[in-house]
Design a protein around this motif. Sequence first.
Motif, PDB file in Angstrom:
ATOM      1  N   SER A 156     -11.873 -48.386 126.663  1.00 26.33           N
ATOM      2  CA  SER A 156     -11.381 -47.365 127.595  1.00 26.33           C
ATOM      3  C   SER A 156      -9.888 -47.543 127.831  1.00 26.33           C
ATOM      4  O   SER A 156      -9.386 -48.668 127.913  1.00 26.33           O
ATOM      5  N   GLN A 171     -16.033 -48.857 132.834  1.00 27.56           N
ATOM      6  CA  GLN A 171     -16.448 -49.383 131.533  1.00 27.56           C
ATOM      7  C   GLN A 171     -17.959 -49.565 131.485  1.00 27.56           C
ATOM      8  O   GLN A 171     -18.595 -49.313 130.457  1.00 27.56           O
ATOM      9  N   ASN A 209      -9.044 -42.730 119.726  1.00 33.21           N
ATOM     10  CA  ASN A 209      -8.406 -42.953 121.025  1.00 33.21           C
ATOM     11  C   ASN A 209      -6.909 -42.645 120.956  1.00 33.21           C
ATOM     12  O   ASN A 209      -6.358 -41.976 121.837  1.00 33.21           O
ATOM     13  N   PHE A 212     -12.488 -42.762 126.723  1.00 33.23           N
ATOM     14  CA  PHE A 212     -13.506 -43.742 126.362  1.00 33.23           C
ATOM     15  C   PHE A 212     -13.757 -43.644 124.858  1.00 33.23           C
ATOM     16  O   PHE A 212     -14.315 -42.650 124.378  1.00 33.23           O
ATOM     17  N   ALA A 272     -19.586 -46.276 130.881  1.00 32.80           N
ATOM     18  CA  ALA A 272     -19.507 -45.907 129.467  1.00 32.80           C
ATOM     19  C   ALA A 272     -20.616 -46.586 128.664  1.00 32.80           C
ATOM     20  O   ALA A 272     -21.223 -45.983 127.775  1.00 32.80           O
TER      21      ALA A 272
END
Length: 299
Positions: free
Chosen positions: A155, A106, A32, A177, A109
């Motif tokens: 996320s 979210q 990330n 994500f 995801a």
Amino acid sequence: MMIALKAATPQLPRTTAVADHVVAVDETDSTNALAVQMIGDGSLTLPDHQDGELAVAVVAADRQTAGRGRNGHKWVSQPGRCSTMSYAVRIPRAIATDESVNGWLQMIAGLVTLDALNGMIEEYGAAPNQPDCSLELKWPNDVFCHGLKLGGLLSELVIPPSSGTGTDADDDVVIVFGVGLNLALGACRLPTPQSTSLQLHVSGLPSFGEMRDAVAERQVEGFRERLVKFIADPKGQAESLREEVKAVCWARGRQVEAHFTDGTTLTGEAIGLNEDASLILRTQDGTDHTVRTADVGVL
């Protein structure tokens, strides 16, 4: 004595064939963080979304040295056994910042991840060791199997550099994500007693590399398909998503404890989700509370 495994650059031919951009490295602090950095410096660009189309970029690493979970939690991963991927998508700022619908990003995801895992299992003809080895979501960001954590999702919203053209692209943001999955960890390598791994519950799985690539390929396609629909009709999709999540929500009907960022806690039964994807927690006195920013764990 456990032997330390050496990280190797992920080989992702199937994912590369469907994604718009793939960055694969043997090791990084966090996929990330790497994705956010590359978006910020312009080395990872995504075309603005268009009706019916959505670009998806993937950042993958075999080892994370500083993997992150929600609320500052640490995510532990092991090379050659745990999949650590981040998926970046560009969506309208108005949707990403609308608190009446953005909680569903979210949840999307999570559903994409379950679909990808279940699809991979079916493709390779693998089978659960027990009939009740179904995969579930622990609101808001964990993949569970038998009440144990198999994976986690995180996320993050990123403001991309302005194009300077004043076009619709400048009204977009990027959502990254992060998805970490324990795919091939043996029982002796699990990082905590509350952790588990897919290979402990499913027989007939392919090699780790094949699993990682097959799951990531499906995640790219799943994010693209689901987010295109969500962007087109957030309110309408929210209702159908609530029904989907209800069917796979591990927390529903259980006594859970919400840990808030201010240090307080709240204990009660998780009875469902609101229209904005927040959790409804019913305390012993019969009062319903809305939980939006808590980390929820079983008592």
